[in-house]
Structure formats: C-alpha cells, structure tokens
Enzyme design. Structure first.
Site, PDB file in Angstrom:
ATOM      1  N   GLY A  51       0.792  -1.243   0.000  1.00 32.39           N
ATOM      2  CA  GLY A  51       0.000   0.000   0.000  1.00 32.39           C
ATOM      3  C   GLY A  51       0.816   1.280   0.000  1.00 32.39           C
ATOM      4  N   GLU A 106       3.472   3.774   5.970  1.00 29.68           N
ATOM      5  CA  GLU A 106       2.244   3.057   5.591  1.00 29.68           C
ATOM      6  C   GLU A 106       1.377   3.935   4.691  1.00 29.68           C
ATOM      7  OE1 GLU A 106       0.189   0.794   5.186  1.00 29.68           O
ATOM      8  OE2 GLU A 106       0.070  -0.635   6.811  1.00 29.68           O
ATOM      9  N   ASP A 110      -5.645   1.586   9.752  1.00 25.85           N
ATOM     10  CA  ASP A 110      -7.062   1.319  10.012  1.00 25.85           C
ATOM     11  C   ASP A 110      -7.220   0.881  11.471  1.00 25.85           C
ATOM     12  OD1 ASP A 110      -9.795   0.937   9.255  1.00 25.85           O
ATOM     13  OD2 ASP A 110      -9.408  -1.173   8.912  1.00 25.85           O
ATOM     14  N   THR A 111      -7.211  -0.420  11.739  1.00 25.54           N
ATOM     15  CA  THR A 111      -7.285  -0.855  13.145  1.00 25.54           C
ATOM     16  C   THR A 111      -5.977  -0.565  13.880  1.00 25.54           C
ATOM     17  OG1 THR A 111      -6.431  -3.073  12.726  1.00 25.54           O
ATOM     18  CG2 THR A 111      -8.818  -2.767  12.535  1.00 25.54           C
ATOM     19  N   GLY A 112      -4.884  -0.450  13.115  1.00 28.59           N
ATOM     20  CA  GLY A 112      -3.575  -0.212  13.710  1.00 28.59           C
ATOM     21  C   GLY A 112      -2.808  -1.494  14.026  1.00 28.59           C
ATOM     22  N   THR A 114      -1.591  -3.824  11.996  1.00 27.69           N
ATOM     23  CA  THR A 114      -0.433  -4.056  11.130  1.00 27.69           C
ATOM     24  C   THR A 114       0.754  -3.212  11.603  1.00 27.69           C
ATOM     25  OG1 THR A 114      -1.906  -4.439   9.275  1.00 27.69           O
ATOM     26  CG2 THR A 114       0.375  -3.899   8.738  1.00 27.69           C
ATOM     27  N   LYS A 138      -7.153   6.492  10.004  1.00 27.04           N
ATOM     28  CA  LYS A 138      -8.582   6.345  10.356  1.00 27.04           C
ATOM     29  C   LYS A 138      -8.684   6.174  11.866  1.00 27.04           C
ATOM     30  CE  LYS A 138      -9.839   3.639   6.226  1.00 27.04           C
ATOM     31  NZ  LYS A 138     -10.369   2.318   5.808  1.00 27.04           N
ATOM     32  N   ASP A 166      -5.450  -0.708  -2.394  1.00 31.06           N
ATOM     33  CA  ASP A 166      -6.223  -1.622  -3.234  1.00 31.06           C
ATOM     34  C   ASP A 166      -7.564  -2.011  -2.631  1.00 31.06           C
ATOM     35  OD1 ASP A 166      -5.019  -3.245  -1.105  1.00 31.06           O
ATOM     36  OD2 ASP A 166      -5.827  -4.937  -2.224  1.00 31.06           O
TER      37      ASP A 166
HETATM   38  P1  IMP Z   1      -4.842  -2.347   9.885  1.00 31.68           P
HETATM   39  O1  IMP Z   1      -6.277  -2.638  10.220  1.00 31.68           O
HETATM   40  O2  IMP Z   1      -4.448  -0.959  10.308  1.00 31.68           O
HETATM   41  O3  IMP Z   1      -3.927  -3.398  10.414  1.00 31.68           O
HETATM   42  O4  IMP Z   1      -4.749  -2.415   8.314  1.00 31.68           O
HETATM   43  C1  IMP Z   1      -4.802  -3.686   7.701  1.00 31.68           C
HETATM   44  C2  IMP Z   1      -4.420  -3.604   6.259  1.00 31.68           C
HETATM   45  O5  IMP Z   1      -5.526  -3.192   5.505  1.00 31.68           O
HETATM   46  C3  IMP Z   1      -3.285  -2.652   5.973  1.00 31.68           C
HETATM   47  O6  IMP Z   1      -2.374  -3.274   5.094  1.00 31.68           O
HETATM   48  C4  IMP Z   1      -3.930  -1.480   5.304  1.00 31.68           C
HETATM   49  O7  IMP Z   1      -3.080  -0.975   4.309  1.00 31.68           O
HETATM   50  C5  IMP Z   1      -5.190  -2.105   4.694  1.00 31.68           C
HETATM   51  N1  IMP Z   1      -6.304  -1.174   4.706  1.00 31.68           N
HETATM   52  C6  IMP Z   1      -6.942  -0.677   5.768  1.00 31.68           C
HETATM   53  N2  IMP Z   1      -7.905   0.187   5.407  1.00 31.68           N
HETATM   54  C7  IMP Z   1      -7.855   0.232   4.041  1.00 31.68           C
HETATM   55  C8  IMP Z   1      -8.604   0.965   3.063  1.00 31.68           C
HETATM   56  O8  IMP Z   1      -9.506   1.763   3.338  1.00 31.68           O
HETATM   57  N3  IMP Z   1      -8.245   0.746   1.765  1.00 31.68           N
HETATM   58  C9  IMP Z   1      -7.266  -0.104   1.387  1.00 31.68           C
HETATM   59  N4  IMP Z   1      -6.544  -0.804   2.281  1.00 31.68           N
HETATM   60  C10 IMP Z   1      -6.839  -0.638   3.592  1.00 31.68           C
HETATM   61 MG    MG Z   2      -4.916  -4.329   0.948  1.00 27.91          MG
END
Ligand code: IMP
Ligand code: MG
Length: 183
Positions: A51, A106, A110-112, A114, A138, A166
């Site tokens: 991403g 990054e 999103d949830t944080g 990763t 977010k 994506d």
């Molecule tokens: P996390 O929830 O912060 O761990 O994000 C999980 C994965 O989902 C990460 O690789 C983000 O890049 C991807 N992701 C989260 N929200 C979005 C979105 O709105 N669009 C595309 N990818 C997302």
């Molecule tokens: Mg993705």
C-alpha cells in the site's frame, strides 16, 4: 468518473476523496518536516508493502537527505476457531537498522494492528529512534493505542482506494484517492 476509461473492468462505486494536488501538497509538507527533523541523522525509510508504494515514491523525493530505503511486507488473516486476526510480516529480520533512525511508512492505518505489529518487531532491533509515517489515518477504527508522528490526512472509516491502496489487489494505480460508496 471516467478514470478507468470504460475498459474491461467494472469499476467499484467510489467518490473522489483526495485529488492529486491535495495529496502532493500533503506529501511535500511531510517531506519538509522530515528533512528538518532528521538533518545530520542516519535515516532509514522502511515502507510497508504494497500500500505504501506510490506514497513512498513521492515522499522520498521530497526528503532532501541521504536516506536508505527498505521494504517489509505485512498481511492480515483470520486464524483458528476464534477467527482472531493475525498479522504475518516479511522482511523484518533482514533489516539493518540497529543504531539508526527509522521511519516506518504506511499508506493507511485502520485498526492499527499491522503497524503496531511491525513497530514491535522493529523495536527489538534497537533502532536509535522509530516513528510512524502514514498518508491516511482512520482514528475512528483504531483498536490499539498508536503514536503517529507524521500523517498526511485524517479520514473517516470508509474503505478507500487508489494512490497505492487496493480493493482485492485492484485500483492501486488510480492517481487519486477514492472513497468506496454503497450504490
Ligand atoms: P490495519 O487494520 O491498520 O492493520 O490495516 C490492515 C491492512 O488493511 C493494511 O495493510 C492497510 O493498508 C489495509 N487497509 C486498511 N484500510 C484500508 C482501506 O480503506 N483501503 C485499502 N486498504 C486498507
Ligand atoms: Mg490491501
């Protein structure tokens, strides 16, 4: 919107959220801040695949310092009967960051989960400092406490695509960021 120019893919319904100019201005601001903050320091920029790709390509050209560039990968999946979300990382052990200043880059937090998983793994390698850079945040979706030093934009909880991000591996090449909408 005519961005996909009627080719053989059915576009996901989305609305423009951030155009190229807004993104460029935010990236330039981040580049300037980082250039000031890391002057005379040994800086390693570590991108989180996939991403980050467009963002990092633009950002590093707005950082006027002799940086090193590395990449790690991360993907989330659900595991076992509890369907607990796990983050699988790649490339973290191959980094050479001990004693260096590190920025983890990054596309969207999103949830944080990763970014916090990667922060834990990189911390173990004793960098001189370690901070997060994200183009989009977010905060309404965070499920873990995060300290994000550099962020381009705070956005809502909608799923977004484009500029590297994506939806099932597509739309990364859109030159702007779109918000997926229900139609
Ligand atoms: P996390 O929830 O912060 O761990 O994000 C999980 C994965 O989902 C990460 O690789 C983000 O890049 C991807 N992701 C989260 N929200 C979005 C979105 O709105 N669009 C595309 N990818 C997302
Ligand atoms: Mg993705």
């Amino acid at each position: 919107m005519d961005v996909l120019e009627g080719k053989n893919i059915s576009p996901l319904p989305f609305e423009l959220l951030l155009d190229r100019e807004e993104i460029s201005r935010a990236v330039l601001d981040l580049g300037k801040r980082i250039t000031d903050d890391y002057d005379q320091k040994e800086l390693v920029i570590v991108g989180v695949l996939k991403g980050c790709i467009i963002f990092i390509a633009d950002l590093i050209r707005d950082i006027k310092l002799p940086i090193e560039l590395e990449f790690v990968s991360a993907s989330s999946y659900r595991e076992g009967a509890t369907q607990q979300e796990k983050v699988e990382t790649g490339g973290t052990k191959e980094l050479n960051i001990s004693g260096k200043h590190v920025l983890l880059v990054e596309g969207v937090v999103d949830t944080g989960k990763t970014i916090s998983t990667l922060m834990k793994e990189l911390t173990k390698q004793n960098p001189a400092s370690l901070e997060i850079v994200t183009l989009l945040d977010k905060p309404g979706s965070h499920r873990t406490k995060l300290n994000i030093k550099y962020k381009g934009f705070t956005i809502g909880n909608n799923f977004v695509i484009g500029y590297g991000l994506d939806n099932t591996q597509k739309y990364r090449n859109l030159p702007f960021i779109g918000k997926v909408v229900d139609k």
